[in-house]
Design an enzyme around this catalytic site. Structure first.
Site, PDB file in Angstrom:
ATOM      1  CB  SER A  19      -7.430   4.000   2.784  1.00 53.33           C
ATOM      2  OG  SER A  19      -6.685   3.521   3.926  1.00 53.33           O
TER       3      SER A  19
ATOM      4  CE  LYS B  51      -3.533   2.155   2.930  1.00 54.44           C
ATOM      5  NZ  LYS B  51      -4.650   2.108   3.936  1.00 54.44           N
TER       6      LYS B  51
ATOM      7  CB  SER C 201      -7.758   1.101   5.957  1.00 53.47           C
ATOM      8  OG  SER C 201      -8.491   2.617   5.985  1.00 53.47           O
TER       9      SER C 201
END
Length: 495
Positions: free
Chosen positions: A168, A93, A192
């Protein structure tokens, strides 16, 4: 597990090597069925196709990945390759540092930022022989539960590109769901890892706070007291293996726990003797009928596996979002960009600016008082775990909504906060610092995945893996693939 019409549906898996689990890839290497270069080439092809449809990749690292795959291929042929993940592709990420690779964190303010060091989790993965293929999309500073940002635009769901991937860690979950490698690293400040994993139909684990070090930090260090780093995978075994590698003490992270390394048993066994508390709404949350129905069916599976399931929960304050989470989370978001001016934030999303503005308006007293209430929530979980060994809830109150939206403002006729109110089950677990996982447990009437959340006491990841492995054996979700993955696989096979 059934599809949205109630039929059992096990479509064929994609044929690309990137769709294999990490354990399957390692077994293939031992048989000399294929090489790391073969796996990486197939994974890159899947990433490129998925990115065109879903917008999951921020920064490709394809040439570096191919070079590393070639090196490992030579070592394997010479019998010299070592490491529990040698030759297994992973994605990272874009909030997590990879040395020499941009870390935009979804923010235009970071367009020139390139970290010089790997985050501890990346160092651990590289040391294990894993091959990093790319950085995946996130929203700006990880502030919301989708992966849309001013840097990358909208990230979409491989089950239906008209729907959001969640976030996210949305690019991470979308890539795993579409067969672009077996392991992704995400972060979770208010859900997330778990929200996108639930929306995309994969397994996501948020370990105990501090078990996996975050050093040298996020970019910027948002959700300071809330954020966890963890794996997103298609199988329980892959998540357990990854956690064994990335968990560890790092003195650069003040929250890092000096816990000895552990091995996790993921052999599916009976759940006899396990006491599971179940709450469909935590006593106050609005929830969609499809999610409610899937949750009820999941409880019958757990019961059939031998668990003692009782309706129980922590009894949290219904005002926990406004009076506890927001004063903490929004203040920490604002603190992450405290040195930035209004002009610096001009290119940020309006919703992000609103969160930062709200955070700047909370007083120190507000923040500390919220910390007291956070302690009360923690105590509520302590009392719950005197009665049960684990808690299960829905992961999210809804399924994936239209791509490009921040959330929904109404669930089954009840108004909810559009930013965080539709995910009422994830962020209370961050406030308590507890370990939690999401696993697929069904589909809604439109064929979109639904997740079941498992929460255990602090540092009791073994109980999560035990329950998840038994559920996985009873309801093997990894046999379900989004049509995007199947279509891409067929197209590559013809090429």
């Amino acid at each position: 597990m059934t599809d949205g019409t109630g039929r059992t549906a096990f479509p064929p898996a994609p044929t690309g090597l990137g769709a294999l689990s990490a354990t399957e890839i390692m077994a293939g290497y031992r048989r000399r069925a294929f090489t790391p270069r073969d796996v990486v080439d197939d994974t890159i092809a899947a990433l490129q196709a998925t990115n065109e449809a879903c917008n999951a990749v921020v920064t490709p690292m394809f040439e570096q990945a191919r070079a590393e795959a070639d090196r490992l291929t030579k070592e394997m042929r010479a019998g010299e390759a070592k490491g529990p993940l040698a030759g297994v592709p992973v994605t990272i990420k874009d909030l997590v540092f990879v040395a020499g690779v941009p870390a935009y964190a979804g923010s235009p303010m970071n367009k020139a930022f390139v970290p010089e060091v790997d985050a501890a989790v990346v160092s651990a993965l590289k040391a294990s022989g894993a091959i990093v293929t790319c950085k995946t999309t996130t929203c700006e500073s990880g502030y919301k539960l989708t992966a849309d940002s001013p840097v990358t635009g909208t990230t979409r769901n491989p089950w239906n590109p008209d729907r959001t991937s969640g976030g996210s860690s949305g690019g991470a979950a979308a890539a795993v769901a579409a067969g672009c490698g077996p392991i992704a690293i995400g972060t979770d400040g208010v859900g997330s890892i778990r929200v996108p994993s639930s929306f995309c139909g994969v397994f996501g684990l948020k370990p105990t706070f501090g078990l996996v070090p975050r050093s040298p930090g996020f970019s910027p260090p948002s959700w300071a007291s809330l954020a966890h780093t963890g794996p997103i995978t298609r199988t329980v075994a892959d998540a357990a293996l990854t956690l064994e590698i990335i968990a560890g003490y790092d003195m650069r992270d003040a929250a890092s726990l000096p816990v000895p390394s552990r091995r996790f048993d993921i052999n599916a066994v009976s759940l006899n003797g396990i006491r599971i508390g179940a709450s469909v709404d935590l006593g106050y949350a609005a929830i969609s009928p499809d999610v409610r129905a899937a949750f009820a069916k999941a409880l019958t599976v757990l019961d059939a596996c031998g668990a003692q399931v009782t309706m129980d929960g922590p009894g949290l304050d219904p005002g926990i979002l406004e009076h506890t989470l927001k004063p903490i989370a929004f203040t920490e978001q604002a603190a992450a960009v405290a040195s930035k001016s209004t002009a610096d934030l001009a290119s940020s999303e309006a919703d992000y600016r609103d969160v930062v503005s709200a955070g700047r308006h909370y007083s120190g007293t507000d923040y500390v008082e919220a910390g007291y209430r956070r302690g009360q929530a923690r105590n509520a979980f302590l009392k719950l775990f005197e009665r049960v060994d684990a808690l299960v809830t829905p992961t999210v109150a809804v399924t994936a909504f239209e791509a490009g939206q921040i959330g929904v403002d109404k669930i089954d006729g009840s108004k909810v906060d559009p930013h965080l109110g539709w995910s009422p089950f994830t962020w209370p677990i961050n406030l308590a610092g507890l370990p939690a996982a999401t696993l697929p447990c069904g589909f809604d009437r439109d064929g979109m995945p639904i997740g079941l959340q498992i929460v255990a006491p602090w540092l009791d990841e073994p109980t999560i893996f035990r329950i998840a492995a038994a559920f996985e054996q009873a309801q093997p979700w990894a046999k379900f693939w989004p049509q995007l993955a199947l279509r891409e696989s067929a197209a590559r096979a013809k090429a």
